[in-house]
Design an enzyme around this catalytic site. Structure first.
Site, short mmCIF file in Angstrom:
data_model
loop_
_atom_site.label_atom_id
_atom_site.label_comp_id
_atom_site.label_asym_id
_atom_site.label_seq_id
_atom_site.Cartn_x
_atom_site.Cartn_y
_atom_site.Cartn_z
N ALA A 165 0.83 -1.20 0.00
CA ALA A 165 0.00 0.00 0.00
C ALA A 165 0.87 1.25 0.00
CB ALA A 165 -0.94 0.00 1.20
N TYR A 166 1.88 1.26 0.83
CA TYR A 166 2.76 2.43 0.92
C TYR A 166 3.49 2.66 -0.40
CZ TYR A 166 5.94 5.80 3.03
OH TYR A 166 6.65 6.94 3.34
#
Length: 318
Positions: free
Chosen positions: A160-161
């Protein structure tokens, strides 16, 4: 809001200018706000942690005021932009710093946590640019997008990051092409690990202990958030298209075409040595993650690193 007279008119490129910093309550955001204020800017502090924002506003050397706002809330952010304008005047600097993170295998991560990272880091940055762009067009100002080394070197267990930081990098490149002819500068800050409460909490989790143990030097080294803030403010002064901190990150940009294959080759071995031993997902990390967690009220046990009464552990004073 604190006020003061101008110390040295025209003594500094940022003297008297209005600067907006999102995610300003702690870490890199707070350090950047301090660095901007020290150079004479009037600083609008945006974030979710009201008490910390008020405390920071009172501690800065120059004029500053806090606004508690979620960067993913279009209406609230639009109202905040108008309030900043009414309080300080037209902003000429916007630093899109607000961000959260989770770690863990994609299949194990809570889908809502994963989505929240994208919403805050990517959608929140785009909304920040959109809400303040009319001001930057009037002032022929500068927008600085905080990205990450992970935009250049994608890292497993941080899907996600990585997706969000690659996304904001592409967004900022596209925005630069869209507004440069109208006098607005757009920069991207590529930063490595910072010594903040988010990273300190992350380092207590199995996911980050495994990642950090296998990162080569100097990628494994934490830097003081103030070092990054000073680099970013120098970039703002120069209206730089790219800011690299530490400077060795510039080398990753030079070989970015090779990075995905190198990362896959290296971590295939690292993760294979673990066999089927599970790596539990972290959830949204740090006190900033707790503040951004839309499910926190329903599940107060989601953030055991937050002590009763709201004090974070470790406590981040930056």
């Amino acid at each position: 809001m604190r006020t003061r007279s101008r110390r040295h008119p025209d003594a500094h490129p940022l003297e008297g200018r209005v600067a907006v910093v999102t995610g300003a309550a702690r870490g890199i955001g707070a350090s950047t706000a301090y660095a901007l204020s020290r150079r004479g800017a009037r600083v609008a502090l945006l974030g979710l942690e009201e008490e910390r924002l008020h405390r920071l506003a009172g501690s800065l050397p120059g004029p500053a005021a806090p606004w508690t706002v979620d960067v993913t809330d279009t209406d609230a952010l639009t109202e905040t932009a108008a309030a900043v304008r009414d309080t300080f005047g037209t902003p000429s600097v916007v630093v899109a710093n607000a961000g959260v993170a989770i770690g863990g295998p994609l299949l194990e991560c809570d889908p809502e946590d994963w989505r929240r990272v994208i919403e805050v880091n990517l959608v929140g940055s785009a909304l920040t640019a959109r809400c303040f762009l009319p001001d930057l067009l009037r002032s022929r100002g500068y927008y600085l997008q905080v990205a990450s080394l992970t935009a250049l070197a994608p890292t497993p267990l941080l899907t996600a990051y990585c997706a969000s930081k690659s996304g904001v990098e592409a967004f900022a490149h596209a925005l630069r092409a869209e507004v440069s002819h109208r006098g607005v500068g757009v920069g991207i800050a590529y930063l490595n690990w910072a010594d903040t409460s988010l990273i300190r909490h992350a380092d207590q989790t199995a996911v980050f202990q495994m990642l950090r143990a296998h990162l080569p030097w100097p990628a494994s080294v934490n830097q003081d958030a103030a070092v990054y803030a000073d680099a970013m403010v120098r970039g703002i002064e120069r209206r730089s298209p790219h800011v690299y901190a530490p400077q060795w990150v510039r080398g990753a940009q030079a070989v970015r075409a090779l990075m995905p294959a190198l990362v896959v080759h290296y971590f295939r071995w690292v993760l294979a040595t673990r066999g089927n031993n599970p790596l539990p997902p972290t959830g949204l990390l740090g006190p900033g993650g707790a503040a951004a967690d839309t499910k926190a009220r329903a599940r107060p046990d989601r953030h055991p690193h937050i002590r009763p009464g709201g004090q974070s552990w470790p406590y981040d004073t930056t």
